[in-house]
Design an enzyme around this catalytic site. Sequence first.
Site, PDB file in Angstrom:
ATOM      1  N   MET A   5      13.431  23.973   4.430  1.00 38.28           N
ATOM      2  CA  MET A   5      12.510  23.344   3.482  1.00 38.28           C
ATOM      3  C   MET A   5      13.252  22.564   2.400  1.00 38.28           C
ATOM      4  O   MET A   5      12.869  21.444   2.049  1.00 38.28           O
ATOM      5  CB  MET A   5      11.614  24.407   2.838  1.00 38.28           C
TER       6      MET A   5
ATOM      7  N   ARG B 121     -10.453  -0.384  14.483  1.00 33.85           N
ATOM      8  CA  ARG B 121     -10.152   0.519  13.382  1.00 33.85           C
ATOM      9  C   ARG B 121     -11.024   0.146  12.186  1.00 33.85           C
ATOM     10  O   ARG B 121     -11.823   0.932  11.719  1.00 33.85           O
ATOM     11  CB  ARG B 121      -8.655   0.437  13.056  1.00 33.85           C
TER      12      ARG B 121
ATOM     13  N   TYR C 264      18.351  28.732  10.609  1.00 36.57           N
ATOM     14  CA  TYR C 264      17.210  29.394  11.252  1.00 36.57           C
ATOM     15  C   TYR C 264      17.325  29.326  12.771  1.00 36.57           C
ATOM     16  O   TYR C 264      17.719  28.293  13.332  1.00 36.57           O
ATOM     17  CB  TYR C 264      15.897  28.727  10.839  1.00 36.57           C
TER      18      TYR C 264
ATOM     19  N   LYS D  59       0.837  -1.204   0.000  1.00 34.38           N
ATOM     20  CA  LYS D  59       0.000   0.000   0.000  1.00 34.38           C
ATOM     21  C   LYS D  59       0.873   1.256   0.000  1.00 34.38           C
ATOM     22  O   LYS D  59       2.084   1.177   0.236  1.00 34.38           O
ATOM     23  CB  LYS D  59      -0.913  -0.023   1.226  1.00 34.38           C
TER      24      LYS D  59
HETATM   25  C1  LIG Z   1      -0.352  -2.005   6.811  1.00 37.47           C
HETATM   26  C2  LIG Z   1      -0.986  -3.288   7.122  1.00 37.47           C
HETATM   27  C3  LIG Z   1      -0.237  -4.478   7.096  1.00 37.47           C
HETATM   28  C4  LIG Z   1       1.277  -4.474   6.993  1.00 37.47           C
HETATM   29  O1  LIG Z   1       1.781  -4.016   8.231  1.00 37.47           O
HETATM   30  P1  LIG Z   1       3.352  -3.917   8.513  1.00 37.47           P
HETATM   31  O2  LIG Z   1       3.415  -3.527   9.938  1.00 37.47           O
HETATM   32  O3  LIG Z   1       3.868  -2.851   7.602  1.00 37.47           O
HETATM   33  O4  LIG Z   1       3.957  -5.226   8.224  1.00 37.47           O
HETATM   34  C5  LIG Z   1      -0.917  -5.680   7.230  1.00 37.47           C
HETATM   35  N1  LIG Z   1      -2.253  -5.705   7.417  1.00 37.47           N
HETATM   36  C6  LIG Z   1      -3.010  -4.583   7.480  1.00 37.47           C
HETATM   37  C7  LIG Z   1      -4.475  -4.680   7.697  1.00 37.47           C
HETATM   38  C8  LIG Z   1      -2.396  -3.339   7.347  1.00 37.47           C
HETATM   39  O5  LIG Z   1      -3.138  -2.220   7.420  1.00 37.47           O
END
Ligand SMILES: *Cc1c(COP(=O)(O)O)cnc(C)c1O
Length: 347
Positions: free
Chosen positions: A291, A130, A242, A35
């Site tokens: 930046m 979640r 800065y 993802k």
């Molecule tokens: C992001 C995610 C993973 C992978 O998690 P990692 O900690 O990056 O290995 C697996 N399952 C779900 C549902 C996730 O949201």
Amino acid sequence: MATATLTIDLDAIAQNWRALDGKSAPNIETAAVIKADAYGLGADVVAKSLHRAGVKSFFVALAEEGIIIRKSVGNDAKIYVLSGMMLTDAQPIRDYNLIPMLNAPEQVTRFRNETSDLAYGLQLDTGMNRLGLEPDEFMGVKDAANDADLIISHLACADEPTHPQNSAQLAAFHAMTDGVNTRRSLAATGGTLLGADYHFDLCRPGVGLYGGFPFADAKPVAHLAIPVIQTRKVAKGETVGYSATWTAKRDSVVATLAAGYADGLIRAMGHNPVSLFAGDTPCPLIGRVSMDLLTVDVTDLDTVPNELHLLNSTQTIEDLANAAGTIGYEILTSLGGRYARRYIGGA
Ligand SMILES: *Cc1c(COP(=O)(O)O)cnc(C)c1O
């Protein structure tokens, strides 16, 4: 070289996948979570390389991301969409043969009414609160469970092996799914490392593939070289950057580099010791992160190279994350679009 170069080691990603795959029994599949553009490293290239290395299932967050993976790896891989199925997703899910991980009773009902010919998965909530079906919601759609392609849940605390929520979620997952005749998955990177009890039929690591904690043995994947724009002499007592936070304790040479927080080198990183490397020689990052610029104390170098390295095999995303008070995931996904991206390996 005018722009900073992010080098992504595809062989290291494949090695990390093989190493994580080796943590579970041979009959257990190890998928890849890809993802957010493969955690910022380039989903199309990374997916193709992992597919070649033997990955048969990919997980993305959104249907749009699934389209990119489908185009990259062709038709024989499974692509699961973790956000489930939002209203606009029906067409891409059908056209690109994506498998939504349905996570609410309405989604299950709608999916089975409107797209009953397509494959789907179910996502259960075992305590993270979640995404996913609660136990009573799952009971209400239990007839959908045996026809599902995969049933998953997600651990909230898997990178802390002794956290009591791990075994509590494991027990909840068993209670909800034992007796269901469908493949099951509970483990991301952390769960994969928790041991066989957590593996079920499929493990789905993400961050560990890309060199991140909690996979402490991961090979570093991301390397970042940043060009030196200029060097200047700074006399003892003068300040740099800065808010004048750094004062030269001796007559110094300071290099100014062409990357900053707009490139994902988050400003908080400057609050703790971080180095830029000339070969093996660490040179301290000094002053505030700007930046588009970093300033580095190169007084002790005989010659200042054209570029210095912020990420290498010595200083990893986890080191930057620790310095900035964040996690490797955020360092990776923040790495900006301004870098020249170079892929090595993956043949
Ligand atoms: C992001 C995610 C993973 C992978 O998690 P990692 O900690 O990056 O290995 C697996 N399952 C779900 C549902 C996730 O949201």
